[in-house]
Design an enzyme around this catalytic site. Structure first.
Site, PDB file in Angstrom:
ATOM      1  N   SER A 120     -47.264 -36.203  28.264  1.00 23.19           N
ATOM      2  CA  SER A 120     -47.597 -36.574  29.566  1.00 23.19           C
ATOM      3  C   SER A 120     -46.535 -36.022  30.541  1.00 23.19           C
ATOM      4  O   SER A 120     -46.440 -36.032  32.057  1.00 23.19           O
ATOM      5  CB  SER A 120     -47.286 -38.273  29.950  1.00 23.19           C
ATOM      6  OG  SER A 120     -48.348 -38.841  29.257  1.00 23.19           O
ATOM      7  N   GLU A 179       0.939  -1.320   0.158  1.00 25.24           N
ATOM      8  CA  GLU A 179       0.035   0.088  -0.127  1.00 25.24           C
ATOM      9  C   GLU A 179       0.916   1.272  -0.010  1.00 25.24           C
ATOM     10  O   GLU A 179       0.408   2.249  -0.556  1.00 25.24           O
ATOM     11  CB  GLU A 179      -0.859  -0.082   1.206  1.00 25.24           C
ATOM     12  CG  GLU A 179      -2.193  -1.138   1.256  1.00 25.24           C
ATOM     13  CD  GLU A 179      -3.084  -0.883   0.107  1.00 25.24           C
ATOM     14  OE1 GLU A 179      -3.090   0.396  -0.496  1.00 25.24           O
ATOM     15  OE2 GLU A 179      -3.834  -1.847  -0.041  1.00 25.24           O
TER      16      GLU A 179
END
Length: 869
Positions: free
Chosen positions: A413, A138
């Site tokens: 149940s 860069e």
């Protein structure tokens, strides 16, 4: 080498103007150019410049240009600087930061974010390879310039001029790129470039180079919503920043130039790999690495993350926590506030849960199910410890991303304990109380059956619940009361059952719906002595600066059911002997080294199968079924498909916990009752039952308590001691009736099958039929008499002899016999005596018995001892 990879390298050599490549060419045929290439010939340019510095006219022009230029620059700087942000506050600016979600021990589960996923790191935390690769590609002169590069700016201006004034090259340094991303926008205008330059100069004067590079690496976008180098490492390699290799560092350095184009998840992955190699070469050229290191790095295979969701552990819980976080702080704060959320989840327990669900999947599929879910709660704190919302979060075929633990499902149940617990609040009920399991009409045509279609007769509440019998459960709900049961359920933490008018007695068999996460917590209330803790999903929440925003603090909790009832339910549901008659003694509802309470559940249509159970330290619910509600096979009940998952998980997590018993509170008492009637024990009681009851229990004692009566069958009156034993019949006169008062509207329907059974078992339910007079046939006044005339007591006889007796039978003769050596001989009269010929095979001493019986079955017996030669 792939063709696309070769083409990418060729474009680099040619300087093709692909995104991310700095070189660019321009066609000489571009239209509307205001200059000629001949004007740029070296000799022409050099000649014009020479004239400016060697002639009086040129120097004069040069001075004028300088003054004008300086004025223009100052004016531009002043104009654009007036509205710029203040660079000295760059470190305190509000920046979108990623919220991190951890387990309770600080293990990272997920990083959530909004549009920008960012985690700030310090300069020293960034690997040297990452820094060097970034600078190499860069801005190789980053540590030499003052924020901008005149050469790069002029070069970019030249190329932009050739492009017709369109900005195609920025010439930006690392500092300028940071300014653009952190303080400005991405708009392609010269005004933005001027602002960028001004701020870059200011920042360079205020911050060290390392600080600027750190801010850049924390700010720069890497694509896929990843902002900053730390998040990029996680997104693309599922790695922590410190673990990046040289080649991976080069890949990340390659991305910011054109993140979308170079995305490894897109169609230009090969171009990314080419750019990676270029960066590695640049690092070698700039002496950051050796040529040998560069060549070795370029040969290594790059393995990218294949998880489209990014790095995520315990995905269902993470999404659950994320929703809670948004509810608590709002969307933006939750996603971009940089929060550190230490959740209640225990990752070790979570992994055990995921393993149990995964290992149980084959059986689930075998029985027609496609999915399973598990949630685990700490009853003492209310904290969620593990949450598996489906067997595979990423499987769209089963709607795997749906978190079933937070969805309402019919509990079957497994709902029954709530009704039984509510009934025990009443005076005359407890685990040992009697319920009759006979097919019963409960009104409106509702006649439920047990799972096996059979009646199981007299049951205690304990065995009825542990055996999961349906008919007694419906009775328990009726006895408890619908409103009272729903109140209990609500107080224990179930939020889905709020309207009593919607439910009938079938609610106790699972007709309503509950959420597994609430069901597990409510069962945990039993294990926690009846104390309910508010459900919690976090331990601590910190803001981006480490300040604690909220923190879990242990609270006393709320006593929602009596501790005696909580203990009794824990005791009943942990009683494996009481359930063995249905589930067998070796079932999946036990743990090898400690008591554990558990209940299964299966809906009548087999759409939902459950096992819910708890110790004092952990309560867990497992659900199995299909997300779309498709029924499983009719053999897929909770004990088969859900219980093994539950047991495997509970074994794994409790193995690391100390053994802890359910705490028995004061007041619990042991009571023995008549098992058949459910009332006090009397002399007539044939069967008793001893069990635990709450302190307020009072054994029922109604009028007409069961009695055992001896009747003389010949007279039908009360037997006396004069009545022959064979004529005495024992009858039980008992008030065996339905479990509810005779004034109850449902009594007649409940009572009919109970009475039918009582009569079949020899119980007379007519208390008014008990005789009051004693037998007047057998008074002892006309008893028969006898005398053994031969042999006499002590006589010696031969092996074959004739025994004789004389008798009198005032009430009429029936029979006369002699018995010796286990054999009976019938005596017949010869006129004066009753005699019988007896034969003994073995010499020895014997006892000879003579018996006479009259027509009233009255009997008299005499004995003599003899010696046989």
């Amino acid at each position: 080498m792939p063709l696309r990879y070769k083409n990418a390298k060729r474009h680099l050599k040619r300087g093709t103007n692909k995104p991310g490549f700095r070189r660019s060419t321009v066609s000489s045929s571009r239209k509307n150019h205001k200059f000629s290439f001949s004007d740029l010939k070296p000799k022409t340019v050099i000649g014009n410049v020479k004239k400016l510095f060697t002639t009086k006219e040129g120097l004069k022009k040069l001075g004028t240009f300088a003054v004008i230029g300086l004025a223009v620059v100052v004016g531009l700087f002043g104009w654009y600087a007036k509205d710029l942000p203040t660079p000295n506050k760059i470190n305190s600016r509000i920046s979108a930061q990623t919220t991190q979600i951890f387990d309770r021990n600080g293990k990272l589960l997920y990083e959530m974010h909004g549009d920008k996923n960012r985690i700030l790191v310090e300069f020293d935390e960034i690997p040297e390879n990452v820094k060097n690769a970034t600078v190499a590609v860069e801005d190789k002169n980053f540590y030499k310039h003052g924020g901008f590069s005149g050469t790069r700016i002029l070069g970019a201006a030249f190329y932009n001029l050739l492009a017709g004034g369109k900005i195609t090259q920025g010439g930006s340094t690392i500092t300028q790129q940071f300014v653009k991303n952190a303080l400005l926008t991405n708009e392609q205008r010269y005004s933005r470039k001027i602002k960028e330059l001004i701020l870059s100069i200011e920042i360079e004067s205020m911050y060290k180079k390392d600080d600027i590079l750190k801010m850049y690496l924390n700010e720069i976008p890497y694509g896929s919503n990843a902002y900053g180098i730390k998040v990029a490492a996680k997104t693309y390699f599922d790695k922590d920043l410190k673990d990046l290799t040289l080649e991976e560092s080069a890949v990340l350095a390659a991305l910011p130039q054109a993140p979308t184009y170079y995305s490894p998840f897109g169609s230009n992955k090969d171009a990314l790999l080419v750019r990676k190699d270029v960066i590695i070469n640049l690092m070698a050229d700039q002496k950051y690495i050796t040529k040998k290191e560069a060549e070795e790095a370029k040969k290594k295979e790059i393995v990218f993350s294949n998880n489209p969701y990014g790095s995520i552990t315990a995905p269902h819980f993470v999404m659950f926590a994320r929703e809670k976080l948004v509810e608590k702080y709002g969307e933006q704060m939750a996603a971009e506030g940089g929060l550190k959320v230490y959740t209640s989840l225990d990752l070790d327990m979570q992994l055990a849960a995921e393993k149990a669900v995964k290992e149980g999947a084959d059986k689930v599929i075998k029985y027609g199910g496609s999915n399973a879910a598990l949630v685990s709660i700490d009853p003492k704190t209310g904290q969620i410890l593990a949450m598996v919302g489906s067997r595979d979060f990423f499987n769209q075929d089963i709607d795997g991303n749906v978190n079933v633990t937070t969805m309402a499902r019919q509990p079957g149940s497994s709902f029954k304990p709530y009704a039984y617990a509510t009934s025990w609040k009443k005076t005359n009920w407890g685990p040992g109380s009697t319920l009759y399991d006979f097919k019963t009409d409960f009104g409106g045509g509702y006649i439920p059956s047990n799972y096996d279609g059979k009646d199981h007769g007299v049951q205690s509440m304990r065995t009825a619940l542990d055996g999961s019998l349906n008919i007694p459960a419906v009775k328990a709900l009726y006895i408890a009361g619908m409103d009272e049961t729903l109140k209990t359920v609500s107080e224990m933490g179930i939020s889905t059952l709020n309207d009593p008018s919607k439910y009938g007695l079938s609610l106790v068999l699972g007709a309503g719906e509950v959420k597994p996460v609430e069901h597990a917590a409510a069962f945990g209330v039993f294990g926690n002595g009846g104390i309910k803790q508010e459900q919690s999903w976090f331990v601590k929440i910190e803001d981006a600066k480490g300040k604690t925003l909220d923190e879990y603090k242990q609270k006393p909790g709320k006593q929602v059911i009596d501790p005696q009832i909580a203990y009794l339910m824990s005791n009943v549901l942990s009683d494996n002997n009481a359930r063995a008659y249905v589930f067998g003694s070796r079932n999946s509802l036990t743990l090898p080294d400690r008591p554990v309470a558990a209940k299964t559940g299966t809906t009548n249509d087999f759409k939902d199968a459950w096992t819910v159970g708890f110790t004092p330290q952990v309560s867990t619910a497992v659900w199995v079924g299909n997300n779309d509600g498709t029924p499983m096979k009719r053999s897929a009940d909770g004990s088969i498909v859900a219980a093994p998952i539950w047991q495997n998980y509970m074994k794994a997590v409790t193995a690391k916990m100390p053994k802890e018993e359910f705490k028995r509170p004061s007041g619990i008492k042991t009571v023995t009752i008549d098992a058949i009637t459910g009332r006090k024990v009397t002399s007539a009681t044939k069967q008793t039952r001893t069990d635990l009851f709450p302190s307020w229990y009072k054994t029922p004692n109604v009028n007409g308590q069961a009695q055992e009566i001896k009747i003389d069958k010949s007279s039908g009156k009360l037997a006396t001691d004069k009545c022959p034993a064979e004529l005495i019949e024992t009858r039980i006169y008992s008030p065996i009736t339905a479990e509810i008062p005779s004034t109850d509207p449902s009594f007649a329907r409940w009572n009919a099958p109970v009475q039918k059974w009582a009569v079949s078992q020899g119980y007379s339910t007519d208390m008014g039929g008990i005789p009051t007079e004693a037998c007047d046939i057998h008074t002892g006044a006309d008893l028969p008499t006898l005398s053994i005339t031969y042999p006499g007591d002590g006589d010696t006889v031969a092996k074959d002899f004739t025994a004789q007796m004389t008798i009198q039978t005032p009430a009429g003769f029936y029979s006369a016999t002699f018995t010796i050596a286990g054999k009976t001989y019938t005596a017949k009269t010869n006129g004066s005596f009753y005699e019988a010929n007896i034969s003994i095979t073995t010499a020895g001493e014997y006892e000879l018995t003579a018996t006479v019986k009259d027509s009233k079955s009255q009997t008299v017996t005499k004995k003599v001892k003899i010696k046989v030669l």
